[in-house]
Scaffold this motif. Structure first.
Motif, PDB file in Angstrom:
ATOM      1  N   LYS A  63       0.882  -1.400  -0.020  1.00 30.77           N
ATOM      2  CA  LYS A  63      -0.261  -0.041  -0.047  1.00 30.77           C
ATOM      3  C   LYS A  63       0.927   1.460  -0.022  1.00 30.77           C
ATOM      4  CE  LYS A  63      -3.644   2.406   2.420  1.00 30.77           C
ATOM      5  NZ  LYS A  63      -3.154   3.791   2.064  1.00 30.77           N
ATOM      6  N   GLN A  64       1.880   1.254   0.682  1.00 32.71           N
ATOM      7  CA  GLN A  64       2.585   2.375   0.913  1.00 32.71           C
ATOM      8  C   GLN A  64       3.470   2.483  -0.407  1.00 32.71           C
ATOM      9  OE1 GLN A  64       5.979   1.957   3.713  1.00 32.71           O
ATOM     10  NE2 GLN A  64       6.783   4.282   3.489  1.00 32.71           N
ATOM     11  N   LEU A  65       3.787   1.657  -1.238  1.00 35.48           N
ATOM     12  CA  LEU A  65       4.356   1.463  -2.485  1.00 35.48           C
ATOM     13  C   LEU A  65       3.757   2.372  -3.527  1.00 35.48           C
ATOM     14  CD1 LEU A  65       6.978   1.194  -4.291  1.00 35.48           C
ATOM     15  CD2 LEU A  65       6.198  -0.998  -4.430  1.00 35.48           C
ATOM     16  N   VAL A  66       2.344   1.710  -3.746  1.00 37.20           N
ATOM     17  CA  VAL A  66       1.323   2.301  -4.402  1.00 37.20           C
ATOM     18  C   VAL A  66       1.259   3.532  -4.175  1.00 37.20           C
ATOM     19  CG1 VAL A  66      -1.039   2.388  -5.055  1.00 37.20           C
ATOM     20  CG2 VAL A  66       0.043   0.231  -4.761  1.00 37.20           C
ATOM     21  N   ASP A  67       0.935   4.240  -3.082  1.00 37.80           N
ATOM     22  CA  ASP A  67       0.715   5.600  -2.579  1.00 37.80           C
ATOM     23  C   ASP A  67       1.910   6.492  -3.101  1.00 37.80           C
ATOM     24  OD1 ASP A  67      -1.661   4.966  -1.266  1.00 37.80           O
ATOM     25  OD2 ASP A  67      -0.766   4.800   0.629  1.00 37.80           O
ATOM     26  N   ASP A  68       3.144   5.842  -2.902  1.00 42.58           N
ATOM     27  CA  ASP A  68       4.505   6.747  -3.280  1.00 42.58           C
ATOM     28  C   ASP A  68       4.450   6.944  -4.805  1.00 42.58           C
ATOM     29  OD1 ASP A  68       5.076   6.800  -0.630  1.00 42.58           O
ATOM     30  OD2 ASP A  68       6.970   5.466  -0.733  1.00 42.58           O
ATOM     31  N   LEU A  69       4.126   5.639  -5.619  1.00 43.00           N
ATOM     32  CA  LEU A  69       4.117   5.953  -6.961  1.00 43.00           C
ATOM     33  C   LEU A  69       2.954   6.827  -7.492  1.00 43.00           C
ATOM     34  CD1 LEU A  69       4.628   2.117  -7.778  1.00 43.00           C
ATOM     35  CD2 LEU A  69       6.285   3.724  -8.426  1.00 43.00           C
ATOM     36  N   ASP A  70       1.746   6.665  -6.685  1.00 42.05           N
ATOM     37  CA  ASP A  70       0.799   7.473  -7.415  1.00 42.05           C
ATOM     38  C   ASP A  70       0.526   9.098  -6.737  1.00 42.05           C
ATOM     39  OD1 ASP A  70      -0.589   5.804  -9.043  1.00 42.05           O
ATOM     40  OD2 ASP A  70      -1.963   5.034  -7.289  1.00 42.05           O
ATOM     41  N   LEU A  71       1.767   9.568  -5.894  1.00 40.25           N
ATOM     42  CA  LEU A  71       1.773  10.790  -5.542  1.00 40.25           C
ATOM     43  C   LEU A  71       1.467  11.862  -6.523  1.00 40.25           C
ATOM     44  CD1 LEU A  71       2.165  12.785  -3.009  1.00 40.25           C
ATOM     45  CD2 LEU A  71       4.485  12.740  -3.810  1.00 40.25           C
ATOM     46  N   HIS A  72       2.339  11.854  -7.537  1.00 42.34           N
ATOM     47  CA  HIS A  72       2.198  12.904  -8.570  1.00 42.34           C
ATOM     48  C   HIS A  72       0.556  12.685  -9.335  1.00 42.34           C
ATOM     49  CE1 HIS A  72       5.899  14.296  -7.549  1.00 42.34           C
ATOM     50  NE2 HIS A  72       6.449  13.330  -8.040  1.00 42.34           N
ATOM     51  N   VAL A  73       0.273  11.517  -9.566  1.00 43.03           N
ATOM     52  CA  VAL A  73      -0.947  11.265 -10.319  1.00 43.03           C
ATOM     53  C   VAL A  73      -1.989  11.873  -9.368  1.00 43.03           C
ATOM     54  CG1 VAL A  73      -2.569   9.468 -11.117  1.00 43.03           C
ATOM     55  CG2 VAL A  73      -0.226   9.171 -11.268  1.00 43.03           C
ATOM     56  N   LYS A  74      -2.200  11.843  -8.156  1.00 40.81           N
ATOM     57  CA  LYS A  74      -3.232  12.353  -7.297  1.00 40.81           C
ATOM     58  C   LYS A  74      -3.076  13.764  -7.454  1.00 40.81           C
ATOM     59  CE  LYS A  74      -3.542   8.298  -4.305  1.00 40.81           C
ATOM     60  NZ  LYS A  74      -3.507   7.787  -2.875  1.00 40.81           N
ATOM     61  N   GLN A  75      -1.999  14.228  -7.338  1.00 44.32           N
ATOM     62  CA  GLN A  75      -1.752  15.865  -7.239  1.00 44.32           C
ATOM     63  C   GLN A  75      -2.206  16.260  -8.608  1.00 44.32           C
ATOM     64  OE1 GLN A  75       2.596  15.821  -6.667  1.00 44.32           O
ATOM     65  NE2 GLN A  75       2.115  16.791  -4.373  1.00 44.32           N
ATOM     66  N   ALA A  76      -1.990  15.770  -9.605  1.00 47.31           N
ATOM     67  CA  ALA A  76      -2.419  16.307 -11.176  1.00 47.31           C
ATOM     68  C   ALA A  76      -3.920  15.790 -11.380  1.00 47.31           C
ATOM     69  CB  ALA A  76      -1.615  15.342 -12.086  1.00 47.31           C
ATOM     70  N   ASP A  77      -4.518  14.982 -10.576  1.00 46.10           N
ATOM     71  CA  ASP A  77      -6.011  14.522 -10.683  1.00 46.10           C
ATOM     72  C   ASP A  77      -6.709  15.903 -10.060  1.00 46.10           C
ATOM     73  OD1 ASP A  77      -7.847  12.838 -11.536  1.00 46.10           O
ATOM     74  OD2 ASP A  77      -8.217  12.453  -9.363  1.00 46.10           O
ATOM     75  N   ARG A  78      -6.146  16.207  -8.879  1.00 50.28           N
ATOM     76  CA  ARG A  78      -6.685  17.744  -8.373  1.00 50.28           C
ATOM     77  C   ARG A  78      -6.938  18.683  -9.268  1.00 50.28           C
ATOM     78  NH1 ARG A  78      -2.992  17.318  -3.741  1.00 50.28           N
ATOM     79  NH2 ARG A  78      -3.613  15.122  -2.694  1.00 50.28           N
ATOM     80  N   LEU A  79      -5.946  18.728 -10.208  1.00 47.31           N
ATOM     81  CA  LEU A  79      -6.064  19.871 -11.137  1.00 47.31           C
ATOM     82  C   LEU A  79      -6.525  19.493 -12.514  1.00 47.31           C
ATOM     83  CD1 LEU A  79      -2.239  20.891 -10.744  1.00 47.31           C
ATOM     84  CD2 LEU A  79      -4.298  21.947  -9.824  1.00 47.31           C
ATOM     85  N   GLY A  80      -7.015  18.056 -12.552  1.00 46.52           N
ATOM     86  CA  GLY A  80      -7.855  17.685 -13.960  1.00 46.52           C
ATOM     87  C   GLY A  80      -6.914  17.345 -14.947  1.00 46.52           C
ATOM     88  N   ARG A  81      -5.658  17.124 -14.661  1.00 44.77           N
ATOM     89  CA  ARG A  81      -4.586  16.935 -15.563  1.00 44.77           C
ATOM     90  C   ARG A  81      -4.043  15.545 -15.572  1.00 44.77           C
ATOM     91  NH1 ARG A  81      -1.180  21.962 -14.259  1.00 44.77           N
ATOM     92  NH2 ARG A  81       0.693  20.403 -14.941  1.00 44.77           N
ATOM     93  N   ALA A  82      -4.568  14.585 -14.770  1.00 45.84           N
ATOM     94  CA  ALA A  82      -3.764  13.164 -14.671  1.00 45.84           C
ATOM     95  C   ALA A  82      -4.589  12.199 -15.728  1.00 45.84           C
ATOM     96  CB  ALA A  82      -4.559  12.498 -13.406  1.00 45.84           C
ATOM     97  N   PRO A  83      -3.647  11.606 -16.674  1.00 48.22           N
ATOM     98  CA  PRO A  83      -4.064  10.928 -17.653  1.00 48.22           C
ATOM     99  C   PRO A  83      -4.868   9.883 -17.237  1.00 48.22           C
ATOM    100  CG  PRO A  83      -1.653  10.485 -17.611  1.00 48.22           C
ATOM    101  CD  PRO A  83      -2.469  11.747 -16.220  1.00 48.22           C
TER     102      PRO A  83
END
Length: 204
Positions: free
Chosen positions: A54-74
């Motif tokens: 779970k920690q590894l997934v959270d670390d990998l997805d950090l920038h994805v979640k940040q971009a998702d808040r801006l509506g920019r995640a693929p």
């Protein structure tokens, strides 16, 4: 050495597969050989595999979640590349696989060398002859990775790796062969009572 590259939308699903038993219990001793910063958690060496995963997934997805808040995640934010050595090749150690993984992510544009904003990625080895690279395609500056033609750029880098490591040289095409007709073209030809697709008839 052969590369197989695909995209997906679930980091957790890919990590669960990489650290699981495999479809036919073929995954033996899955463990991390390299990562974007060298400090990623390794579920394969952790006491609590579920928590580390779970920690590894959270670390990998950090920038994805940040971009998702801006509506920019693929939508297809996961990049997956498996690298397999030829059957007759010598057994590469973890350090050699780590170097190969770093070179491939740099060559494909996932994590260019000396780029602090490169995408987050890991390389997992769960069999003697191959590794899997899992990455998320959002950079540290929250832009999407530029990985156009990643299969070709990976293939070029693998050709150089084969030569440097003394591995079996894979015979590669020069991309000049005639393209085969697509399924839609073949079905259209059948509907029209033609034995061959239009592009094959025109070529003849």
């Amino acid at each position: 050495m052969i590369a197989k590259i695909s995209s997906g939308k679930s980091t957790a699903g890919l990590i669960r597969y990489l650290y699981g038993p495999g479809r036919a219990n073929e995954h033996t001793d899955p463990h991390l050989v390299a990562s974007w910063d060298g400090y990623a958690p390794d579920p394969g060496r952790a006491d609590d595999i579920t928590a580390a995963r779970k920690q590894l997934v959270d670390d990998l997805d950090l920038h994805v979640k940040q971009a998702d808040r801006l509506g920019r995640a693929p939508k297809q934010h996961v990049w997956h590349c498996s690298l397999r050595a030829a059957p007759g090749d010598r057994l590469l150690d973890d350090g050699e696989w780590a170097d190969i993984a770093r070179r491939v992510v740099a060559a494909t544009g996932i994590a260019p060398a000396d780029d602090p904003d490169g995408c987050r990625w890991i390389a997992v080895r769960h069999a003697p002859d191959h590794i899997h690279i899992a990455a998320t395609k959002v950079r540290g500056d929250l832009r999407s990775a530029r990985h156009w033609n990643d299969y070709l750029t990976a293939d070029r880098e693998l050709a150089a790796i084969e030569k440097e490591y003394g591995l079996q040289r894979v015979i590669r095409g020069d991309r000049t062969a005639a393209k085969r007709p697509h399924r839609a073209e073949q079905e259209k030809a059948l509907r029209n009572g033609q034995a061959k697709a239009a592009r094959e008839r025109l070529r003849t």
